[in-house]
Design a protein around this motif. Structure first.
Motif, PDB file in Angstrom:
ATOM      1  N   SER A 110       0.849  -1.187   0.000  1.00 16.78           N
ATOM      2  CA  SER A 110       0.000   0.000   0.000  1.00 16.78           C
ATOM      3  C   SER A 110       0.886   1.239   0.000  1.00 16.78           C
ATOM      4  CB  SER A 110      -0.894  -0.014   1.250  1.00 16.78           C
ATOM      5  OG  SER A 110      -1.651   1.161   1.325  1.00 16.78           O
ATOM      6  N   PHE A 111       0.643   2.170  -0.961  1.00 18.77           N
ATOM      7  CA  PHE A 111       1.453   3.379  -0.991  1.00 18.77           C
ATOM      8  C   PHE A 111       0.637   4.525  -1.575  1.00 18.77           C
ATOM      9  CE2 PHE A 111       2.201   1.375  -5.100  1.00 18.77           C
ATOM     10  CZ  PHE A 111       2.184   2.429  -6.006  1.00 18.77           C
ATOM     11  N   ASP A 112       1.121   5.730  -1.292  1.00 20.79           N
ATOM     12  CA  ASP A 112       0.478   6.929  -1.817  1.00 20.79           C
ATOM     13  C   ASP A 112       1.554   7.959  -2.127  1.00 20.79           C
ATOM     14  OD1 ASP A 112      -1.541   8.495  -2.697  1.00 20.79           O
ATOM     15  OD2 ASP A 112      -2.442   8.864  -0.738  1.00 20.79           O
ATOM     16  N   THR A 113       1.287   8.854  -3.098  1.00 19.92           N
ATOM     17  CA  THR A 113       2.238   9.867  -3.560  1.00 19.92           C
ATOM     18  C   THR A 113       1.680  11.257  -3.265  1.00 19.92           C
ATOM     19  OG1 THR A 113       2.869   8.372  -5.352  1.00 19.92           O
ATOM     20  CG2 THR A 113       3.627  10.654  -5.505  1.00 19.92           C
ATOM     21  N   ASP A 144       5.404   0.144  10.184  1.00 26.31           N
ATOM     22  CA  ASP A 144       6.665  -0.043   9.476  1.00 26.31           C
ATOM     23  C   ASP A 144       6.455   0.491   8.065  1.00 26.31           C
ATOM     24  OD1 ASP A 144       9.102  -0.803   8.561  1.00 26.31           O
ATOM     25  OD2 ASP A 144       8.754  -2.974   8.704  1.00 26.31           O
ATOM     26  N   PHE A 145       7.135   1.610   7.750  1.00 21.19           N
ATOM     27  CA  PHE A 145       6.916   2.228   6.445  1.00 21.19           C
ATOM     28  C   PHE A 145       8.217   2.783   5.892  1.00 21.19           C
ATOM     29  CE2 PHE A 145       6.522   5.643   9.474  1.00 21.19           C
ATOM     30  CZ  PHE A 145       6.897   6.818   8.834  1.00 21.19           C
ATOM     31  N   ASP A 158      15.129   8.649  -3.809  1.00 20.01           N
ATOM     32  CA  ASP A 158      15.904   8.338  -2.606  1.00 20.01           C
ATOM     33  C   ASP A 158      14.951   7.792  -1.547  1.00 20.01           C
ATOM     34  OD1 ASP A 158      18.235   9.134  -3.742  1.00 20.01           O
ATOM     35  OD2 ASP A 158      18.355  11.051  -2.666  1.00 20.01           O
ATOM     36  N   TRP A 159      15.362   6.669  -0.925  1.00 22.45           N
ATOM     37  CA  TRP A 159      14.467   6.002   0.023  1.00 22.45           C
ATOM     38  C   TRP A 159      15.037   6.049   1.442  1.00 22.45           C
ATOM     39  CZ3 TRP A 159       9.671   4.581  -1.254  1.00 22.45           C
ATOM     40  CH2 TRP A 159       9.381   4.456  -2.636  1.00 22.45           C
ATOM     41  N   TYR A 160      14.132   6.229   2.405  1.00 23.84           N
ATOM     42  CA  TYR A 160      14.494   6.295   3.813  1.00 23.84           C
ATOM     43  C   TYR A 160      13.621   5.324   4.611  1.00 23.84           C
ATOM     44  CZ  TYR A 160      16.775  10.743   2.654  1.00 23.84           C
ATOM     45  OH  TYR A 160      17.564  11.716   2.113  1.00 23.84           O
ATOM     46  N   GLU A 161      14.219   4.847   5.719  1.00 27.07           N
ATOM     47  CA  GLU A 161      13.439   4.080   6.690  1.00 27.07           C
ATOM     48  C   GLU A 161      12.436   5.020   7.342  1.00 27.07           C
ATOM     49  OE1 GLU A 161      12.932   0.293   8.542  1.00 27.07           O
ATOM     50  OE2 GLU A 161      14.671   0.806   7.323  1.00 27.07           O
ATOM     51  N   ILE A 187       4.912   7.556   0.315  1.00 24.96           N
ATOM     52  CA  ILE A 187       4.881   6.808   1.579  1.00 24.96           C
ATOM     53  C   ILE A 187       4.416   5.394   1.253  1.00 24.96           C
ATOM     54  CG2 ILE A 187       3.833   6.609   3.864  1.00 24.96           C
ATOM     55  CD1 ILE A 187       3.523   9.654   3.862  1.00 24.96           C
ATOM     56  N   VAL A 188       5.282   4.400   1.628  1.00 25.12           N
ATOM     57  CA  VAL A 188       4.978   2.997   1.346  1.00 25.12           C
ATOM     58  C   VAL A 188       4.838   2.269   2.681  1.00 25.12           C
ATOM     59  CG1 VAL A 188       5.744   0.877   0.234  1.00 25.12           C
ATOM     60  CG2 VAL A 188       6.287   3.105  -0.791  1.00 25.12           C
TER      61      VAL A 188
END
Length: 822
Positions: A110-113, A144-145, A158-161, A187-188
């Motif tokens: 599940s994700f949104d932009t 947890d995303f 670029d991805w972040y915890e 956001i994932v």
């Protein structure tokens, strides 16, 4: 769309929390930028930022006020990628069963932009995420995303915890912002549960808790209890011998994040205990990256006070709790839902094992120390970290890597941390904090020596100590452990109980082995359980460790099972002095050592050869009927009665006349005769004059001929020694005779026939066979041989001469051949 807001940068001040138990505080802190991830979430594939940006309508006007911040996409601009989200007003729910009206495909995330317009923004390089959570402020069930930013110069993502504290600090918004001020954010949700995002906040503050409570009774408590003993005074200690710098941080567990909870004391005590456990169990596989090998700050915090989330705790009391009550592991009591008592029996079982042995205060300024060498000594010589508490001021919150912080005041509150090193070049201690690895220098800071010597900082330090516990190695590392054997010493063939952990509920292919004389030898198993094995000690076992083989892995005990010596038999059961016997049994050891000996009574035997199951010895002199024992390092065996066999060594004198006495010399005749004891010569029993263990005096009985002399005792009959009685002339009749005259010799031991016997007259003239008229045991009739002269007559039988008896030899009477009567 979802609401978004800015937070203006304010001065760093403590945030008092209502209802806190003591001076616990939340404070604004400066975090280091969070590093990017190496890869996007698995299963996520997004168009290049330039492609997405081309789809969006032009944003107009300044976009840095709460009212103007818009969320683009989803309900408003569905052309931006999204999946499995639903919207209700400003809320966006992830992982709903909605997927544009269709059920989601299996495994889809599940994700949104979002599009944010930050034209003109120059605030904090942070973004906050407000999730709908239980109203406890305790970090409950945070999702947890992952967060993705469009990197426009590289036209990539670029991805972040996703931050556990809900605030993400980045290096800069610059590469993520277009010239027009647009920011694209994805956001994932990788958590399988459903969560609702309420708000995004640009420039959100990073906040962290303090949490040490200083009480008025603390100085007295410090002075009277758990003060570290010192073997030498400060004046005697060679401080100059300590190294100039020490850093133990490499063996610390990863820096963790207490978040907005007043749990610094739990993280400090827990972090020091993590270090201690790693020092003890590292060689067994202890792994700080395994939650089963980390202590639980939640357990410590919730069990040392009732207030939550912003109530603090007393540092020393928390350390003491680790000794009296122990702690769960992070696995069984994770740091979430911190205010809930939601752990199970496994956490309780953890705490039964994870308890420190003891702890001590090492340093307190109230003791008026000359310097900080007590702390340095623990770090350098014991290689042990210390729990510390200190007052903090506002300057610590903006700490930057490489700086040395010193307390100046005023006090914001008390805080607990871990001292992990020092550097005299900096005049500072290296200290581990609990505000995440993104704060300070990867979660650490340097605190100056002057702060430790500053009474206003109210610093004290304590060390804790634990030791190896096989139950911990078994439970938390899954190791098979042997802890005990009962009894710990026994003879072979005895059933023993081996205790330990992780043997398995049934034997299967597993084996229990004892050290044997020729290698490891398998034991017979009577019962096999996970923590207990009943087994029979193998016949070939010797003293040494025990091994168990479980799942093809070998585990040896760190203790020895002692095999006691045991005699089964003597072969032969009896033996004469000076001859050898074999002592058969078990547990003798593969060779003799300084403690090894064989004794018969209190007489030590000479060892000819030594093996674990047989010892050959020579029967020593002076042995009487006694117990024979074998002594080795493990102890002394059972006694087996040994009766030495009687043996004749010699007869003294070697010959004797009937009626005369001789001494039978030998061994093991016994000290006195009983009804079974006798001395016989050719079946004729001799009269006993005296009897001892080594000598018997007898009188030679009548009728004895050359025969074996034997001694019989209750043990048996000796070897036979040939006895030849000495011939004895009792008388000669007549006492005077002439050559050719018949005479009779009477006496004893002449033998039944002449054979090799002879009669000698005057020492030189022997009677010829023709002179012998008859020969018997007690009588010889013969003629005086020609040439005989007066002198001793002797009888020789079997080479033994009798005593001489004098015979007067006279001239024969004249012979009248013819007479005439006148």
């Amino acid at each position: 769309g979802i609401a978004a807001s800015h937070q203006a940068l304010e001065s760093q001040t403590a945030i008092p929390q209502p209802g806190a138990e003591g001076p616990s505080r939340l404070v604004h802190v400066l975090m280091q930028p969070q590093p990017t991830l190496d890869a996007p979430p698995e299963g996520i594939s997004l168009p290049a930022p330039s492609e997405e940006l081309a789809l969006l309508p032009e944003a107009t006007g300044a976009r840095y006020t709460e009212e103007d911040l818009l969320r683009a996409g989803a309900a408003y601009e569905d052309i931006l990628p999204h999946n499995r989200v639903s919207r209700s007003g400003d809320d966006v729910t992830f992982n709903s069963e909605m997927n544009d009206g269709e059920a989601p495909a299996s495994g889809e995330l599940s994700f949104d932009t979002y599009r944010l317009s930050l034209k003109g923004y120059d605030g904090n390089e942070t973004i906050g995420f407000t999730w709908e959570l239980p109203d406890c402020g305790c970090g409950a069930n945070r999702p947890d995303f992952r967060v993705g930013f469009a990197d426009f110069p590289d036209d990539d993502w670029d991805w972040y915890e996703g931050p556990r504290d809900d605030v993400l600090t980045i290096e800069s918004y610059a590469p993520y912002t277009t010239a027009e001020g647009d920011v694209l954010l994805v956001i994932v949700l990788v958590d399988p549960d459903e969560y609702t995002l309420k708000q995004l906040t640009i420039g959100a503050y990073e906040t962290r808790g303090l949490g040490d409570i200083w009480s008025e009774g603390e100085p007295l408590f410090l002075d009277e209890t758990h003060r570290m003993p010192s073997g030498e005074s400060a004046g005697e200690r060679a401080v100059s011998a300590l190294p100039a710098a020490i850093d133990l941080s490499d063996n610390c567990s990863p820096v963790r994040d207490q978040g907005q909870v007043g749990s610094c004391t739990a993280f400090a005590a827990g972090g020091a205990y993590d270090y201690e456990l790693f020092a003890i169990y590292r060689d067994y596989g202890w792994n700080h990256l395994d939650d089963y090998n980390l202590v639980s700050p939640k357990w410590i915090y919730r069990n040392t006070g009732s207030g939550c989330p912003h109530a603090g705790r007393n540092t020393a009391a928390v350390v003491n709790f680790l000794m009296t009550d122990g702690t769960s592991t992070e696995l069984n009591c994770p740091y979430k839902n911190v205010c809930d008592y939601d752990w199970g029996p496994e956490a309780i079982a953890d705490a039964e094992i994870l308890r420190i042995d003891d702890w001590w205060y090492v340093f307190w300024i109230g003791w008026d120390p000359d310097d900080v060498s007590d702390i340095q000594q623990v770090l350098a010589e014991e290689k042990r970290v210390l729990v510390m508490r200190t007052n903090v001021d506002a300057n610590i919150f903006g700490y930057q890597p490489g700086e040395v912080w010193n307390y100046e005041g005023p006090t914001i509150g008390g805080h607990a941390m871990v001292v992990v090193g020092y550097d005299n070049a900096k005049s500072a201690f290296k200290v581990r904090n609990s505000w995440s690895a993104s704060w300070g220098d990867h979660g650490y800071l340097w605190i100056g020596y002057e702060t430790f010597m500053n009474p206003a900082a109210q610093i004290y330090c304590c060390k804790l100590k634990d030791s190896y516990n096989p139950a911990a190695a078994a439970r938390f590392l899954g190791l098979t452990i042997l802890t005990d054997v009962d009894p710990d010493s026994a003879v072979t063939g005895t059933e023993v109980t081996v205790s330990g952990y992780n043997f398995g509920d049934s034997q299967g292919a597993s084996e229990l082995m004892f050290l044997g004389a020729s290698g490891w030898t398998q034991a017979t198993i009577n019962e096999w359980q996970d923590e207990e094995i009943a087994a029979v000690v193998p016949d070939d076992a010797i003293t040494g460790p025990i091994k168990v083989y479980v799942n093809d892995k070998e585990t040896a005990s760190d203790f020895d099972f002692v095999v006691l010596p045991h005699i089964d038999a003597l072969n032969p059961a009896t033996q004469i002095v000076g001859q050898n016997i074999a002592v058969e049994g078990s547990g003798f050891g593969v060779s003799a050592n300084g403690d090894s000996r064989v004794e018969i009574g209190d007489v030590e035997a000479t060892v000819v050869s030594w093996a674990n199951d047989e010892i050959e010895i020579t029967i020593p002199p002076d042995v009487t009927q006694s117990e024979l024992t074998v002594t080795v390092t493990a102890g002394t065996s059972n006694g087996v009665e040994f009766t030495p066999y009687p043996n004749i060594d010699a007869l003294s004198p070697a010959v004797q006349i009937v009626g005369g006495n001789i001494t039978v010399e030998g061994t093991s005749f016994g000290d006195s005769p009983d009804e079974n004891c006798k001395v016989e010569i050719g079946g004729i029993e001799a009269g006993v004059v005296s009897w001892s263990d080594t000598a018997i005096e007898i009188t030679i009985p009548a009728g004895v001929t050359q025969s074996d002399l034997t001694v019989t005792t209750s043990v048996g009959t000796t070897n036979g020694v040939e006895f030849t009685p000495k011939p004895n002339i009792a008388g000669i009749y007549p006492a005077r005779a002439y050559s050719g005259k018949k005479i009779t010799l009477t006496g004893t031991s002449f033998g039944d026939e002449p054979a090799d016997s002879k009669v000698t007259f005057g020492g030189s003239v022997e009677a010829s066979p023709e002179d012998i008229l008859s020969w018997g045991e007690n009588e010889i009739v013969l003629k005086v041989p020609a040439g005989a002269e007066s002198g001793d007559v002797t009888v020789t039988v079997g080479g033994v001469d009798s005593a001489g008896v004098y015979l007067l030899v006279v001239l024969p009477p004249p012979v009248i051949e013819d007479t005439e009567q006148y």
